[in-house]
Design an enzyme around this catalytic site. Structure first.
Site, mmCIF file in Angstrom:
data_model
loop_
_atom_site.group_PDB
_atom_site.id
_atom_site.type_symbol
_atom_site.label_atom_id
_atom_site.label_comp_id
_atom_site.label_asym_id
_atom_site.label_seq_id
_atom_site.Cartn_x
_atom_site.Cartn_y
_atom_site.Cartn_z
ATOM 1 N N ARG A 68 7.733 -5.413 12.426
ATOM 2 C CA ARG A 68 6.398 -4.895 12.114
ATOM 3 C C ARG A 68 5.790 -4.366 13.399
ATOM 4 O O ARG A 68 5.468 -5.122 14.311
ATOM 5 C CB ARG A 68 5.513 -5.989 11.499
ATOM 6 C CG ARG A 68 5.977 -6.436 10.134
ATOM 7 C CD ARG A 68 5.977 -5.283 9.168
ATOM 8 N NE ARG A 68 6.230 -5.714 7.796
ATOM 9 C CZ ARG A 68 6.403 -4.882 6.796
ATOM 10 N NH1 ARG A 68 6.357 -3.579 6.994
ATOM 11 N NH2 ARG A 68 6.623 -5.336 5.581
ATOM 12 N N ALA A 80 7.569 -7.882 -0.809
ATOM 13 C CA ALA A 80 6.284 -7.284 -1.173
ATOM 14 C C ALA A 80 6.387 -5.770 -1.083
ATOM 15 O O ALA A 80 7.269 -5.242 -0.405
ATOM 16 C CB ALA A 80 5.180 -7.788 -0.248
ATOM 17 N N GLU A 97 9.917 -4.723 -6.440
ATOM 18 C CA GLU A 97 10.126 -5.053 -5.023
ATOM 19 C C GLU A 97 11.140 -6.171 -4.843
ATOM 20 O O GLU A 97 11.929 -6.158 -3.901
ATOM 21 C CB GLU A 97 8.795 -5.414 -4.360
ATOM 22 C CG GLU A 97 7.861 -4.243 -4.186
ATOM 23 C CD GLU A 97 8.398 -3.147 -3.273
ATOM 24 O OE1 GLU A 97 9.181 -3.451 -2.339
ATOM 25 O OE2 GLU A 97 8.042 -1.974 -3.491
ATOM 26 N N GLU A 101 14.183 -5.155 -2.524
ATOM 27 C CA GLU A 101 14.279 -5.761 -1.203
ATOM 28 C C GLU A 101 15.364 -6.822 -1.087
ATOM 29 O O GLU A 101 15.959 -6.971 -0.026
ATOM 30 C CB GLU A 101 12.929 -6.347 -0.774
ATOM 31 C CG GLU A 101 11.908 -5.260 -0.499
ATOM 32 C CD GLU A 101 10.677 -5.768 0.223
ATOM 33 O OE1 GLU A 101 10.463 -6.990 0.303
ATOM 34 O OE2 GLU A 101 9.916 -4.918 0.705
ATOM 35 N N GLU A 147 13.400 -1.731 6.831
ATOM 36 C CA GLU A 147 14.213 -2.457 5.860
ATOM 37 C C GLU A 147 15.713 -2.335 6.139
ATOM 38 O O GLU A 147 16.506 -3.076 5.574
ATOM 39 C CB GLU A 147 13.918 -1.965 4.441
ATOM 40 C CG GLU A 147 12.520 -2.297 3.970
ATOM 41 C CD GLU A 147 12.243 -1.789 2.563
ATOM 42 O OE1 GLU A 147 13.052 -0.990 2.038
ATOM 43 O OE2 GLU A 147 11.224 -2.196 1.989
#
Length: 192
Positions: A68, A80, A97, A101, A147
């Site tokens: 992040r 999320a 999601e 994910e 990701e």
């Protein structure tokens, strides 16, 4: 005292200007009538999000770790994503999601909480769901950017709660979601 709850306030908006248009969210500057005068506030105009506390039959939480940039860390999170599909209800976003994910689907879904992440600086609301009855599915979803090297782990719920309370896990959505899920499971166990 009545039931404790947040209270909606409808103020007259004198002006609302787009200060910055971003790829995911914008920055706005609103001037509103408040009390005997006016005030101007800038904030991030956010589409909202849905998140999932996915717990398997061994009471392990599915966590992801990804980079992040604003905090310059690879933090631990729960799956999320943005409410960026027009008309898609938050539960459907959460289901999508979870599959995109971490390649999972769930048999049982329960709304845990809806929370404003930073009400002094943005209008984001995150809807957090508890998912149980997990099963692996094959997807062809292509993960990119943050990701692309995302790490996925299953960690005992009690260990995640300990990490939150010790300050080792600081992601707000993870912390709020996991603590809410732990309380739901505690209440369920108390009634059985």
């Amino acid at each position: 005292m009545e039931e404790l709850r947040d209270e909606r306030v409808n103020l007259e908006v004198v002006s609302s200007d787009l200060v910055y248009e971003g790829a995911v969210w914008d920055v706005r500057s609103d001037t509103v009538r408040y009390g005997d005068g006016e005030m101007t506030r800038q904030y991030v105009d956010h589409p909202g999000a849905a998140a999932v506390v996915a717990i398997d039959d061994d009471e392990r939480v599915v966590l992801i770790q990804q980079y992040r940039h604003p905090i310059k860390e690879r933090d631990w999170e729960i799956p999320a994503g943005l409410l960026d599909v027009t008309g898609e209800p938050p539960l459907e976003t959460a289901k999508r999601e979870l599959t995109e994910e971490v390649d999972l689907e769930a048999d049982r879904w329960q709304h845990l909480i809806s929370m404003h992440t930073t009400p002094g600086g943005n209008d984001e609301i995150v809807h957090v769901f508890l998912a149980r009855g997990l099963r692996t599915v094959e997807t062809d979803y292509e993960r990119e950017h943050e990701e692309s090297d995302m790490r996925v782990e299953r960690v005992l719920l009690a260990d995640v709660v300990d990490g939150v309370l010790a300050g080792r896990l600081r992601n707000g959505i993870l912390a709020t979601g996991v603590l809410a899920a732990a309380e739901v499971l505690r209440r369920e166990a108390a009634t059985h």
